[in-house]
Design a protein around this motif. Structure first.
Motif, PDB file in Angstrom:
ATOM      1  N   ALA A 324      57.073  34.272   5.406  1.00 19.87           N
ATOM      2  CA  ALA A 324      57.088  35.098   4.199  1.00 19.87           C
ATOM      3  C   ALA A 324      58.345  35.952   4.201  1.00 19.87           C
ATOM      4  O   ALA A 324      58.719  36.530   5.227  1.00 19.87           O
ATOM      5  N   SER A 325      59.026  36.021   3.044  1.00 13.36           N
ATOM      6  CA  SER A 325      60.204  36.875   2.884  1.00 13.36           C
ATOM      7  C   SER A 325      61.254  36.509   3.941  1.00 13.36           C
ATOM      8  O   SER A 325      61.621  35.348   4.056  1.00 13.36           O
ATOM      9  N   THR A 326      61.708  37.484   4.719  1.00 11.92           N
ATOM     10  CA  THR A 326      62.705  37.170   5.749  1.00 11.92           C
ATOM     11  C   THR A 326      62.140  36.193   6.775  1.00 11.92           C
ATOM     12  O   THR A 326      62.883  35.412   7.373  1.00 11.92           O
ATOM     13  N   GLY A 327      60.814  36.219   6.976  1.00  8.00           N
ATOM     14  CA  GLY A 327      60.192  35.265   7.883  1.00  8.00           C
ATOM     15  C   GLY A 327      60.289  33.842   7.367  1.00  8.00           C
ATOM     16  O   GLY A 327      60.328  32.887   8.151  1.00  8.00           O
ATOM     17  N   ALA A 328      60.318  33.678   6.032  1.00 10.38           N
ATOM     18  CA  ALA A 328      60.479  32.347   5.456  1.00 10.38           C
ATOM     19  C   ALA A 328      61.847  31.772   5.815  1.00 10.38           C
ATOM     20  O   ALA A 328      61.975  30.587   6.151  1.00 10.38           O
ATOM     21  N   ALA A 329      62.861  32.617   5.756  1.00 11.53           N
ATOM     22  CA  ALA A 329      64.198  32.169   6.149  1.00 11.53           C
ATOM     23  C   ALA A 329      64.223  31.795   7.628  1.00 11.53           C
ATOM     24  O   ALA A 329      64.806  30.780   8.023  1.00 11.53           O
ATOM     25  N   ALA A 330      63.554  32.616   8.457  1.00 13.00           N
ATOM     26  CA  ALA A 330      63.503  32.321   9.890  1.00 13.00           C
ATOM     27  C   ALA A 330      62.779  31.009  10.158  1.00 13.00           C
ATOM     28  O   ALA A 330      63.191  30.217  11.019  1.00 13.00           O
ATOM     29  N   ALA A 331      61.694  30.745   9.415  1.00 13.82           N
ATOM     30  CA  ALA A 331      60.934  29.518   9.614  1.00 13.82           C
ATOM     31  C   ALA A 331      61.777  28.289   9.271  1.00 13.82           C
ATOM     32  O   ALA A 331      61.784  27.298  10.005  1.00 13.82           O
ATOM     33  N   LEU A 332      62.510  28.354   8.159  1.00 10.83           N
ATOM     34  CA  LEU A 332      63.355  27.230   7.766  1.00 10.83           C
ATOM     35  C   LEU A 332      64.488  27.023   8.773  1.00 10.83           C
ATOM     36  O   LEU A 332      64.824  25.893   9.131  1.00 10.83           O
ATOM     37  N   TRP A 333      65.071  28.121   9.222  1.00 12.23           N
ATOM     38  CA  TRP A 333      66.173  28.045  10.178  1.00 12.23           C
ATOM     39  C   TRP A 333      65.675  27.428  11.485  1.00 12.23           C
ATOM     40  O   TRP A 333      66.305  26.524  12.046  1.00 12.23           O
ATOM     41  N   ALA A 334      64.519  27.906  11.988  1.00  9.66           N
ATOM     42  CA  ALA A 334      63.978  27.394  13.254  1.00  9.66           C
ATOM     43  C   ALA A 334      63.610  25.919  13.127  1.00  9.66           C
ATOM     44  O   ALA A 334      63.877  25.111  14.028  1.00  9.66           O
ATOM     45  N   ALA A 335      63.003  25.540  11.994  1.00 11.41           N
ATOM     46  CA  ALA A 335      62.570  24.157  11.805  1.00 11.41           C
ATOM     47  C   ALA A 335      63.742  23.193  11.732  1.00 11.41           C
ATOM     48  O   ALA A 335      63.597  22.003  12.035  1.00 11.41           O
ATOM     49  N   ALA A 336      64.908  23.706  11.324  1.00 14.18           N
ATOM     50  CA  ALA A 336      66.078  22.842  11.180  1.00 14.18           C
ATOM     51  C   ALA A 336      66.757  22.539  12.509  1.00 14.18           C
ATOM     52  O   ALA A 336      67.615  21.664  12.578  1.00 14.18           O
ATOM     53  N   ALA A 337      66.363  23.236  13.571  1.00 16.33           N
ATOM     54  CA  ALA A 337      66.986  22.995  14.875  1.00 16.33           C
ATOM     55  C   ALA A 337      66.664  21.577  15.345  1.00 16.33           C
ATOM     56  O   ALA A 337      65.545  21.093  15.165  1.00 16.33           O
ATOM     57  N   PRO A 338      67.642  20.887  15.937  1.00 18.07           N
ATOM     58  CA  PRO A 338      67.437  19.482  16.330  1.00 18.07           C
ATOM     59  C   PRO A 338      66.268  19.278  17.293  1.00 18.07           C
ATOM     60  O   PRO A 338      65.629  18.226  17.277  1.00 18.07           O
ATOM     61  N   ASP A 339      65.988  20.265  18.149  1.00 12.27           N
ATOM     62  CA  ASP A 339      64.936  20.083  19.149  1.00 12.27           C
ATOM     63  C   ASP A 339      63.585  20.644  18.718  1.00 12.27           C
ATOM     64  O   ASP A 339      62.642  20.689  19.499  1.00 12.27           O
ATOM     65  N   ASP A 340      63.471  21.077  17.452  1.00 10.38           N
ATOM     66  CA  ASP A 340      62.213  21.637  16.985  1.00 10.38           C
ATOM     67  C   ASP A 340      61.305  20.511  16.476  1.00 10.38           C
ATOM     68  O   ASP A 340      61.735  19.677  15.690  1.00 10.38           O
ATOM     69  N   ASP A 341      60.054  20.488  16.960  1.00  8.13           N
ATOM     70  CA  ASP A 341      59.136  19.423  16.569  1.00  8.13           C
ATOM     71  C   ASP A 341      58.031  19.926  15.641  1.00  8.13           C
ATOM     72  O   ASP A 341      56.942  19.358  15.608  1.00  8.13           O
ATOM     73  N   VAL A 342      58.308  20.988  14.902  1.00  7.96           N
ATOM     74  CA  VAL A 342      57.301  21.528  13.981  1.00  7.96           C
ATOM     75  C   VAL A 342      56.890  20.464  12.965  1.00  7.96           C
ATOM     76  O   VAL A 342      57.701  19.667  12.510  1.00  7.96           O
ATOM     77  N   ALA A 343      55.596  20.438  12.642  1.00  6.98           N
ATOM     78  CA  ALA A 343      55.076  19.384  11.772  1.00  6.98           C
ATOM     79  C   ALA A 343      55.079  19.782  10.297  1.00  6.98           C
ATOM     80  O   ALA A 343      55.023  18.915   9.429  1.00  6.98           O
ATOM     81  N   ALA A 344      55.102  21.085   9.993  1.00  6.32           N
ATOM     82  CA  ALA A 344      55.050  21.519   8.603  1.00  6.32           C
ATOM     83  C   ALA A 344      55.616  22.932   8.482  1.00  6.32           C
ATOM     84  O   ALA A 344      55.545  23.717   9.423  1.00  6.32           O
ATOM     85  N   VAL A 345      56.204  23.224   7.335  1.00  6.09           N
ATOM     86  CA  VAL A 345      56.702  24.570   7.046  1.00  6.09           C
ATOM     87  C   VAL A 345      56.223  24.972   5.669  1.00  6.09           C
ATOM     88  O   VAL A 345      56.370  24.220   4.707  1.00  6.09           O
ATOM     89  N   VAL A 346      55.633  26.157   5.570  1.00  6.99           N
ATOM     90  CA  VAL A 346      55.249  26.727   4.295  1.00  6.99           C
ATOM     91  C   VAL A 346      55.989  28.056   4.143  1.00  6.99           C
ATOM     92  O   VAL A 346      55.909  28.909   5.023  1.00  6.99           O
ATOM     93  N   SER A 347      56.713  28.215   3.031  1.00 10.19           N
ATOM     94  CA  SER A 347      57.442  29.445   2.775  1.00 10.19           C
ATOM     95  C   SER A 347      56.872  30.144   1.557  1.00 10.19           C
ATOM     96  O   SER A 347      56.646  29.526   0.510  1.00 10.19           O
ATOM     97  N   ARG A 348      56.626  31.455   1.708  1.00  8.88           N
ATOM     98  CA  ARG A 348      56.114  32.240   0.581  1.00  8.88           C
ATOM     99  C   ARG A 348      57.164  33.276   0.213  1.00  8.88           C
ATOM    100  O   ARG A 348      57.600  34.067   1.056  1.00  8.88           O
ATOM    101  N   GLY A 349      57.570  33.265  -1.048  1.00  6.57           N
ATOM    102  CA  GLY A 349      58.609  34.183  -1.489  1.00  6.57           C
ATOM    103  C   GLY A 349      58.052  35.257  -2.401  1.00  6.57           C
ATOM    104  O   GLY A 349      56.913  35.180  -2.823  1.00  6.57           O
TER     105      GLY A 349
END
Length: 349
Positions: A324-349
């Protein structure tokens, strides 16, 4: 003949187990025939239903006679007397185990699918089958649930030979049977209807049990060490959780946010685990530059995700980010890392 069918046997067995009502109980049935019996017991005790996967090792040429059994987690039980009397060689025994291990793996995929096993640690586990003959599969089941962390094991069957408790060697803390006849040839002789239980019925009973009751949610306060600081968090895991959602809150919010807790509660009710945690310590949160430092927040989220991947009760769960908010940006940034195996990202603005 004592029972009309397995459902009748389950209802009559449940009446002998009423003293367990209201305790922290899990009922596990032995597929296939033990599951319809266990479903009646679980309904009566208002307890979660799961399966305990074991496979009988049948004597070559006489597969109905058990010379042993295997269970999940590498559990193995051998009836040395049956092996000796039947003249079974070590090679025959090893071959039977290899075959049944493959069947066990196939059955696991068929019955569990994406379901996580119901946690057994520290709980009373009622192990249910449609009857007991040699006791080999019951022994394997008891050892399997004990290895899963069961604090107390109750082995419950509708019918068993009169000396059945002695055959278990103390593996169960309590044994319950509706009938223990002196003359005992096979379990099926005590049922009017003893047709084989289809796989589809086992899966349907497990689905019905899970859909018909709110999951038990286990809440744990945790402290997660990252970047030389400790981040406080709250981990909530429903029985049989299908995944874990990590919350990355926005500026001015945190793990105690009523909104975040309401969302987490809804996810828990739907069978998902949640981890609410603070991305920054109180001292760091006072620095507005750090509050809006997306690389810092993303790095923290990624390291907390790696922590969850190492923790025994969450290691096997697919993980998702809810930002959520700045956390949404952090979630997208973390998920984009090559070694991240996250299965889903939900962002709330």
């Amino acid at each position: 003949m004592y029972f009309a069918d397995r459902e009748d046997a389950g209802r009559r067995l449940a009446a002998r187990l009423d003293h367990l009502r209201g305790r922290d109980v899990v009922v596990v049935g032995l597929p296939r025939g033990g599951v319809p019996v266990a479903a009646e017991v679980a309904d009566a005790l208002d307890a979660p239903l799961d399966i305990c996967l074991v496979r009988k090792l049948g004597v070559p040429g006489r597969p109905e006679v058990a010379m042993g059994a295997i269970g999940e987690g590498g559990v193995r039980v051998v009836n040395e007397e049956v092996v000796r009397l039947a003249g079974v060689s070590e090679g025959d025994l090893a071959d039977a185990e290899v075959r049944e291990r493959q069947v066990l793996a196939d059955r696991t995929r068929t019955y569990r699918g994406s379901r996580r096993p119901v946690p057994l640690e520290g709980r009373t586990v009622v192990v249910v089958d449609d009857g007991l003959a040699t006791g080999a599969t019951a022994l394997a089941a008891c050892r399997t649930v004990r290895a899963g962390g069961a604090a107390r094991i109750v082995l419950a069957v509708p019918v068993a030979p009169d000396d059945w408790a002695a055959r278990l060697g103390g593996e169960a803390d309590e044994t319950v049977a509706v009938h223990t006849p002196a003359e005992f040839a096979a379990v099926g002789q005590f049922y009017r209807d003893f047709d084989q239980t289809p796989d589809a019925e086992v899966v349907a009973l497990l689905d019905r049990s899970r859909a018909g009751r709110a999951p038990v949610v286990r809440n744990t306060s945790v402290r997660i060490g990252v970047d030389g600081v400790e981040l406080p968090g709250d981990l909530a895991l429903p029985d049989g959780a299908a995944g874990l959602v990590l919350f990355a809150h926005g500026s001015g919010s945190g793990r105690d946010s009523p909104r975040n807790r309401a969302v987490a509660g809804a996810l828990n009710g739907a069978g998902l685990g949640t981890l609410l945690f603070d991305l920054l310590t109180e001292a760091e949160a006072a620095d507005r530059a750090q509050v809006f430092d997306t690389p810092l927040l993303a790095g923290r989220l990624a390291r907390v995700s790696a922590w969850a991947a190492r923790r025994p009760e969450t290691a096997a769960l697919p993980r998702g980010y809810f930002g959520a908010s700045t956390g949404a940006a952090a979630a997208l940034w973390a998920a984009a890392a090559p070694d991240d195996d996250v299965a889903a990202v939900v962002s709330r603005g």
